[in-house]
Enzyme design. Structure first.
Site, mmCIF file in Angstrom:
data_model
loop_
_atom_site.group_PDB
_atom_site.id
_atom_site.type_symbol
_atom_site.label_atom_id
_atom_site.label_comp_id
_atom_site.label_asym_id
_atom_site.label_seq_id
_atom_site.Cartn_x
_atom_site.Cartn_y
_atom_site.Cartn_z
ATOM 1 N N CYS A 113 0.775 -1.390 0.053
ATOM 2 C CA CYS A 113 -0.052 0.043 -0.020
ATOM 3 C C CYS A 113 0.850 1.243 -0.080
ATOM 4 O O CYS A 113 0.394 2.118 -0.355
ATOM 5 C CB CYS A 113 -0.791 -0.181 1.043
ATOM 6 S SG CYS A 113 -2.031 -1.435 0.988
ATOM 7 N N HIS A 250 -3.096 7.568 1.489
ATOM 8 C CA HIS A 250 -3.733 6.253 1.348
ATOM 9 C C HIS A 250 -5.021 6.128 2.008
ATOM 10 O O HIS A 250 -5.147 6.212 3.248
ATOM 11 C CB HIS A 250 -2.426 5.225 1.706
ATOM 12 C CG HIS A 250 -2.924 3.922 1.629
ATOM 13 N ND1 HIS A 250 -3.605 3.611 0.627
ATOM 14 C CD2 HIS A 250 -3.079 2.735 2.653
ATOM 15 C CE1 HIS A 250 -4.033 2.055 0.718
ATOM 16 N NE2 HIS A 250 -3.565 1.656 1.894
ATOM 17 N N ASN A 280 -9.871 0.166 -0.135
ATOM 18 C CA ASN A 280 -8.503 0.402 -0.345
ATOM 19 C C ASN A 280 -8.123 -0.225 -1.651
ATOM 20 O O ASN A 280 -8.084 -1.447 -1.658
ATOM 21 C CB ASN A 280 -8.029 -0.323 0.998
ATOM 22 C CG ASN A 280 -6.484 -0.431 0.938
ATOM 23 O OD1 ASN A 280 -5.698 0.038 0.075
ATOM 24 N ND2 ASN A 280 -5.989 -0.993 2.202
HETATM 25 N N1 COA Z 1 -18.281 -7.853 9.797
HETATM 26 C C1 COA Z 1 -18.568 -8.054 11.012
HETATM 27 N N2 COA Z 1 -18.013 -8.255 11.961
HETATM 28 C C2 COA Z 1 -16.615 -8.238 11.740
HETATM 29 C C3 COA Z 1 -16.128 -8.118 10.450
HETATM 30 C C4 COA Z 1 -17.039 -7.760 9.451
HETATM 31 N N3 COA Z 1 -16.503 -7.726 8.215
HETATM 32 N N4 COA Z 1 -14.707 -7.995 10.521
HETATM 33 C C5 COA Z 1 -14.555 -8.443 11.789
HETATM 34 N N5 COA Z 1 -15.654 -8.694 12.626
HETATM 35 C C6 COA Z 1 -15.555 -8.805 14.034
HETATM 36 C C7 COA Z 1 -14.585 -9.617 14.632
HETATM 37 O O1 COA Z 1 -14.635 -11.132 14.556
HETATM 38 C C8 COA Z 1 -14.573 -9.148 16.007
HETATM 39 O O2 COA Z 1 -15.533 -10.112 16.761
HETATM 40 P P1 COA Z 1 -15.284 -10.757 18.046
HETATM 41 O O3 COA Z 1 -15.048 -9.529 19.036
HETATM 42 O O4 COA Z 1 -16.396 -11.388 18.455
HETATM 43 O O5 COA Z 1 -14.063 -11.485 18.056
HETATM 44 C C9 COA Z 1 -15.052 -7.827 16.064
HETATM 45 O O6 COA Z 1 -15.703 -7.679 14.669
HETATM 46 C C10 COA Z 1 -13.996 -6.714 16.197
HETATM 47 O O7 COA Z 1 -12.805 -7.362 15.434
HETATM 48 P P2 COA Z 1 -11.841 -6.282 14.999
HETATM 49 O O8 COA Z 1 -10.858 -7.050 14.097
HETATM 50 O O9 COA Z 1 -11.071 -6.030 16.498
HETATM 51 O O10 COA Z 1 -12.256 -4.773 14.734
HETATM 52 P P3 COA Z 1 -11.738 -3.552 14.498
HETATM 53 O O11 COA Z 1 -12.531 -2.517 15.250
HETATM 54 O O12 COA Z 1 -10.302 -3.652 14.816
HETATM 55 O O13 COA Z 1 -11.960 -3.279 12.796
HETATM 56 C C11 COA Z 1 -10.799 -3.413 10.911
HETATM 57 C C12 COA Z 1 -11.364 -4.094 12.044
HETATM 58 C C13 COA Z 1 -9.844 -4.414 9.786
HETATM 59 C C14 COA Z 1 -11.503 -2.443 10.074
HETATM 60 C C15 COA Z 1 -9.692 -2.378 11.560
HETATM 61 O O14 COA Z 1 -8.738 -3.108 12.461
HETATM 62 C C16 COA Z 1 -8.651 -1.856 10.282
HETATM 63 O O15 COA Z 1 -9.074 -0.894 9.740
HETATM 64 N N6 COA Z 1 -7.283 -1.926 10.557
HETATM 65 C C17 COA Z 1 -6.563 -1.428 9.841
HETATM 66 C C18 COA Z 1 -6.208 -2.300 8.543
HETATM 67 C C19 COA Z 1 -5.411 -1.694 7.438
HETATM 68 O O16 COA Z 1 -5.465 -0.272 7.266
HETATM 69 N N7 COA Z 1 -5.180 -2.610 6.472
HETATM 70 C C20 COA Z 1 -4.493 -1.822 5.346
HETATM 71 C C21 COA Z 1 -3.149 -1.306 5.718
HETATM 72 S S1 COA Z 1 -2.768 -1.086 4.197
#
Ligand code: COA
Length: 323
Positions: A113, A250, A280
């Site tokens: 990215c 980004h 993304n």
């Molecule tokens: N729909 C519904 N629930 C979801 C889900 C989805 N698409 N994806 C994950 N969950 C659930 C998880 O299973 C978890 O459930 P649990 O608590 O029962 O285990 C809960 O939601 C929280 O998960 P978590 O991963 O802690 O959520 P979060 O608030 O961190 O959000 C992201 C997840 C991926 C959106 C976030 O972490 C993020 O954007 N991170 C940065 C990623 C990024 O920028 N990547 C690219 C870099 S180039």
């Protein structure tokens, strides 16, 4: 002193749009969850017969038209991608052939990215060192091909697309009023591999593999590392956050972007956001956003643009550009 000036830009998004509602029929998720956690409403998905080089070509042609440049004028193509058409040759050479460009050189850059900023830095160095006059920088991705469509933690986040900028060597005074690329700062830390990677590859599994991510950890590193990279860029140019006209980040997560804008004291209107419609698109996200804000007249000559990105590696960086 020489500066690399951006003299044109172009973008391309595949026709097919996949909404969050459509995704919610494939994995256990909802439009509301995706929007509230990421800001994403939809993403574009490449057609079956559309490859990364096809997307790149369309963005490149738009950038060439915008700049009034023909293939004969281009010395170098630097293409950032994580989803190349083939393991080799470089997708950039496919674009070179499709443009009927018979001179110069073309190669790919792999910094996930952060790829566009890496490609921009390489182009800027070629131009300011006098090794090239005109360089085409492209970010192009077909992430839909490396997603695990059963994994709701990752498949909701990404989309396909391409963006390109045409750079040309220009004269400058060496201060931050010069038009062109003022600075690029790149970083990586390979110890953080396991936070975001693809579980395949020609040398390890002989398959393309799928994106794997520890989302919360990536989020945490993104906030810290992007803040540092932005401070580094401002300091290197003797500028402050008050000098910034536009943040073109980004587009990985709206919450990360909002946090950065708040820290810099920027108004929401100063942030170029495409994540709601593009999701993304990895190496393509910055040039796609940049091109949108140039086309609709938001970015004007003389404006100061801050770009920042982080991705797998982890790899990250920042750039300041005077439009
Ligand atoms: N729909 C519904 N629930 C979801 C889900 C989805 N698409 N994806 C994950 N969950 C659930 C998880 O299973 C978890 O459930 P649990 O608590 O029962 O285990 C809960 O939601 C929280 O998960 P978590 O991963 O802690 O959520 P979060 O608030 O961190 O959000 C992201 C997840 C991926 C959106 C976030 O972490 C993020 O954007 N991170 C940065 C990623 C990024 O920028 N990547 C690219 C870099 S180039």
């Amino acid at each position: 002193m020489h500066r690399s000036r951006i003299i044109g830009c172009g973008a391309y998004l595949p026709e097919r749009i996949m909404t969050n509602h459509e995704l919610a029929r494939m994995v256990e998720t909802s439009h509301e969850w995706i929007v509230s956690r990421t800001g994403i409403c939809q993403r574009h998905i490449a057609a079956e017969d559309e490859c990364t080089s096809d997307l790149a070509l369309k963005a490149a042609q738009a950038a060439m038209d915008d700049a009034g440049i023909t293939a004969d004028d281009i010395d170098l193509i630097v293409l950032a991608t994580t989803t190349p058409d083939q393991t080799f040759p470089a997708t950039a050479t496919q674009v070179q052939a499709k443009l009927n460009m018979t001179r110069g050189a073309a190669f790919d850059v792999q910094a996930v990215c952060a790829g566009f900023l890496y490609a921009l830095a390489i182009a800027d160095n070629f131009l300011t060192a006098g090794q090239a006059e005109t360089v085409l920088v492209i970010g192009s991705e077909t992430y839909s091909r490396i997603l695990d469509w059963q994994d709701r933690r990752t498949c909701i986040l990404f989309g396909d697309g391409a963006g390109a900028v045409m750079l040309r060597r220009a004269d400058g005074n060496g201060n931050s009023n010069d038009r062109g690329v003022l600075s690029t700062h790149l970083h990586s830390d390979g110890r953080l591999h396991d936070l975001l990677y693809v579980d395949g590859g020609p040398s390890s599994t002989q398959t393309a593999g799928h994106v794997r991510m520890a989302g919360r950890e990536v989020f945490r590193h993104a906030v810290i590392k992007l803040t540092e990279a932005v401070e580094e860029a401002l300091e290197a140019n003797d500028l402050t956050a008050k000098d910034i006209d536009w943040l073109v980040p980004h587009q990985a997560n709206k919450r990360i972007i909002d946090g950065m804008a708040r820290k810099l004291g920027l108004a929401p209107e100063q942030v170029v956001l495409t994540i709601d419609r593009h999701a993304n698109t990895s190496a393509a996200s910055i040039p796609l956003a940049l091109c949108e804000a140039v086309r609709d007249g938001r970015i004007k000559p003389g404006h100061l643009i801050l770009m920042e990105a982080i991705g797998g590696g982890l790899s990250w960086g920042s750039s300041l550009v005077r439009w």
